[in-house]
Motif scaffolding. Sequence first.
Motif, PDB file in Angstrom:
ATOM      1  N   SER A  44      36.688  82.211 -23.560  1.00  0.00           N
ATOM      2  CA  SER A  44      37.009  80.804 -23.322  1.00  0.00           C
ATOM      3  C   SER A  44      35.751  79.945 -23.463  1.00  0.00           C
ATOM      4  O   SER A  44      35.805  78.848 -24.032  1.00  0.00           O
ATOM      5  CB  SER A  44      37.605  80.627 -21.923  1.00  0.00           C
ATOM      6  N   ILE A  45      34.636  80.438 -22.960  1.00  0.00           N
ATOM      7  CA  ILE A  45      33.368  79.705 -23.087  1.00  0.00           C
ATOM      8  C   ILE A  45      33.030  79.508 -24.560  1.00  0.00           C
ATOM      9  O   ILE A  45      32.648  78.412 -24.990  1.00  0.00           O
ATOM     10  CB  ILE A  45      32.244  80.465 -22.364  1.00  0.00           C
ATOM     11  N   ARG A  46      33.189  80.572 -25.334  1.00  0.00           N
ATOM     12  CA  ARG A  46      32.897  80.467 -26.773  1.00  0.00           C
ATOM     13  C   ARG A  46      33.814  79.437 -27.440  1.00  0.00           C
ATOM     14  O   ARG A  46      33.359  78.617 -28.242  1.00  0.00           O
ATOM     15  CB  ARG A  46      33.079  81.833 -27.429  1.00  0.00           C
ATOM     16  N   ARG A  47      35.103  79.507 -27.130  1.00  0.00           N
ATOM     17  CA  ARG A  47      36.057  78.573 -27.751  1.00  0.00           C
ATOM     18  C   ARG A  47      35.715  77.129 -27.421  1.00  0.00           C
ATOM     19  O   ARG A  47      35.727  76.259 -28.294  1.00  0.00           O
ATOM     20  CB  ARG A  47      37.483  78.882 -27.271  1.00  0.00           C
ATOM     21  N   GLN A  48      35.420  76.864 -26.158  1.00  0.00           N
ATOM     22  CA  GLN A  48      35.138  75.486 -25.751  1.00  0.00           C
ATOM     23  C   GLN A  48      33.833  74.972 -26.354  1.00  0.00           C
ATOM     24  O   GLN A  48      33.745  73.808 -26.759  1.00  0.00           O
ATOM     25  CB  GLN A  48      35.091  75.394 -24.222  1.00  0.00           C
ATOM     26  N   TYR A  49      32.836  75.841 -26.400  1.00  0.00           N
ATOM     27  CA  TYR A  49      31.560  75.427 -27.001  1.00  0.00           C
ATOM     28  C   TYR A  49      31.764  75.047 -28.465  1.00  0.00           C
ATOM     29  O   TYR A  49      31.293  73.992 -28.920  1.00  0.00           O
ATOM     30  CB  TYR A  49      30.518  76.549 -26.878  1.00  0.00           C
ATOM     31  N   HIS A  50      32.473  75.877 -29.202  1.00  0.00           N
ATOM     32  CA  HIS A  50      32.655  75.603 -30.628  1.00  0.00           C
ATOM     33  C   HIS A  50      33.599  74.430 -30.853  1.00  0.00           C
ATOM     34  O   HIS A  50      33.440  73.689 -31.839  1.00  0.00           O
ATOM     35  CB  HIS A  50      33.122  76.867 -31.349  1.00  0.00           C
ATOM     36  N   ALA A  51      34.565  74.222 -29.965  1.00  0.00           N
ATOM     37  CA  ALA A  51      35.452  73.062 -30.094  1.00  0.00           C
ATOM     38  C   ALA A  51      34.658  71.768 -29.975  1.00  0.00           C
ATOM     39  O   ALA A  51      34.845  70.828 -30.760  1.00  0.00           O
ATOM     40  CB  ALA A  51      36.556  73.109 -29.031  1.00  0.00           C
ATOM     41  N   LEU A  52      33.745  71.702 -29.003  1.00  0.00           N
ATOM     42  CA  LEU A  52      32.933  70.496 -28.836  1.00  0.00           C
ATOM     43  C   LEU A  52      31.898  70.381 -29.953  1.00  0.00           C
ATOM     44  O   LEU A  52      31.623  69.286 -30.451  1.00  0.00           O
ATOM     45  CB  LEU A  52      32.252  70.507 -27.467  1.00  0.00           C
ATOM     46  N   ASN A  53      31.333  71.521 -30.352  1.00  0.00           N
ATOM     47  CA  ASN A  53      30.352  71.514 -31.441  1.00  0.00           C
ATOM     48  C   ASN A  53      30.987  71.001 -32.732  1.00  0.00           C
ATOM     49  O   ASN A  53      30.373  70.239 -33.484  1.00  0.00           O
ATOM     50  CB  ASN A  53      29.799  72.929 -31.629  1.00  0.00           C
ATOM     51  N   ASP A  54      32.234  71.392 -32.980  1.00  0.00           N
ATOM     52  CA  ASP A  54      32.950  70.918 -34.172  1.00  0.00           C
ATOM     53  C   ASP A  54      33.300  69.436 -34.054  1.00  0.00           C
ATOM     54  O   ASP A  54      33.303  68.704 -35.048  1.00  0.00           O
ATOM     55  CB  ASP A  54      34.226  71.736 -34.384  1.00  0.00           C
ATOM     56  N   ALA A  55      33.625  69.003 -32.828  1.00  0.00           N
ATOM     57  CA  ALA A  55      34.026  67.605 -32.609  1.00  0.00           C
ATOM     58  C   ALA A  55      32.830  66.654 -32.679  1.00  0.00           C
ATOM     59  O   ALA A  55      33.004  65.467 -32.951  1.00  0.00           O
ATOM     60  CB  ALA A  55      34.732  67.463 -31.263  1.00  0.00           C
ATOM     61  N   LEU A  56      31.622  67.176 -32.421  1.00  0.00           N
ATOM     62  CA  LEU A  56      30.389  66.383 -32.484  1.00  0.00           C
ATOM     63  C   LEU A  56      29.430  67.072 -33.447  1.00  0.00           C
ATOM     64  O   LEU A  56      28.407  67.655 -33.033  1.00  0.00           O
ATOM     65  CB  LEU A  56      29.760  66.255 -31.092  1.00  0.00           C
ATOM     66  N   PRO A  57      29.720  67.033 -34.750  1.00  0.00           N
ATOM     67  CA  PRO A  57      28.990  67.877 -35.704  1.00  0.00           C
ATOM     68  C   PRO A  57      27.507  67.547 -35.856  1.00  0.00           C
ATOM     69  O   PRO A  57      26.731  68.407 -36.266  1.00  0.00           O
ATOM     70  CB  PRO A  57      29.736  67.638 -37.027  1.00  0.00           C
ATOM     71  N   ASN A  58      27.096  66.334 -35.535  1.00  0.00           N
ATOM     72  CA  ASN A  58      25.692  65.947 -35.704  1.00  0.00           C
ATOM     73  C   ASN A  58      24.953  65.833 -34.377  1.00  0.00           C
ATOM     74  O   ASN A  58      23.921  65.167 -34.289  1.00  0.00           O
ATOM     75  CB  ASN A  58      25.612  64.625 -36.474  1.00  0.00           C
ATOM     76  N   VAL A  59      25.493  66.501 -33.350  1.00  0.00           N
ATOM     77  CA  VAL A  59      24.920  66.428 -32.011  1.00  0.00           C
ATOM     78  C   VAL A  59      24.488  67.827 -31.570  1.00  0.00           C
ATOM     79  O   VAL A  59      25.244  68.791 -31.719  1.00  0.00           O
ATOM     80  CB  VAL A  59      25.943  65.856 -31.004  1.00  0.00           C
TER      81      VAL A  59
END
Length: 399
Positions: A44-59
């Motif tokens: 779940s931690i991995r999924r949430q991290y990548h979901a936010l990373n994808d949603a904020l691609p330049n952050v």
Amino acid sequence: MAHSHSVLSFQSFTTQTLSADEIQLIESSVAQFGAPLLMLDCDSIRRQYHALNDALPNVTLHFALKPLPHPVVVRTLLEEGANFDLATSGEVELAAQEGVPAERTIHTHPIKRDADIRDALAYGCRVFVVDNLNELAKFKPYRDEVELLVRLSFRNAEAFADLSKKFGCSPEQALTIIETAQAWNIHIKGLSFHVGSQTIHPQKYVDAIRTCKEVMEQVVERGLPALSTLDIGGGFPVTYTRQVMPIEQFCVPINEALNELPETVQVLAEPGRFIVAQAMMSVASVMGQAEREGQMWYYLDDGIYGSFSGLMFDDAQYPLVTLKQDDELFPSVLAGPTCDSIDVIAEDIMLPRLENGDLVVGCMMGAYTSATATDFNFFKRAQTIVFNEHMVNSERLIG
């Protein structure tokens, strides 16, 4: 103490229904380790991290340790490429112990003791936050070693925790701090803000980003060195009992505002709750019961002073579900185990008739639960069991 296992990912941590596999897993875990328990899912931690990373691609995402400072969380996110947001010497120590490279960390507590600064510098962390001249002066002895972010305040009455009430300065004060730092030969790297925990509307970020852009322009107009960094903080919302906007939709206007910044500005964020909230469920056992004023009171072996501390400190409302399923429901109260009358988890909820030993599961229990739990009344805090860490030896004790 926590054990690590490899299982199918828990899919319904955010719902009030549990699958047969999850029920079996919960019951077998309690049979092995007893109750109360906290069950932590690294997938779940991995999924949430990548979901936010994808949603904020330049952050660049710096996980804030505060809501769940568990070694396994740090290790999991380190493997996924995350950076880290530290606020205390204890968090610095944890990051160092888990092998986090110091250049992947920032120290964002606006108020620090000299020892806190020295501990972070000894580890190798170089980026700190200030929001007043008193704090800026603390960095005079370390001016050759540090890069500072000036934190602005943006009040947010809608947030779970309006962090700008306690920290941050006005744009005018920020300019004074930056000018003073220039006179003291202290390097100001950029600006930061935190619009508040569990922020429901992305417009709060948009407004803050645009104000920071104006401050950056004013810095250049005053002949000061251009700022290279903007830290947009955390506060990204998750669904407890109230539905929130999907993160990819939530971040669309944020990205649009960030695109208005000069290309030379590096953008950071400090997500905490969003990464870990849904990664953990709690399991408590009914240790006693009584009928009071027409309602059944069930006394659990975990409560407000334990894993449900977020009900007091965080204003979260955790989805609750019983393993016993029955069509007939009764007005009920769930209370914690201590001898304190405020130790009540939920009132006026409809539950099946429970027996001593029956299990009650709390979902979305990853943020500000174990981190703020106590041993009040000498009730030991819940043991954490870790799943899906993907270790070679999945039964190795991990602390």
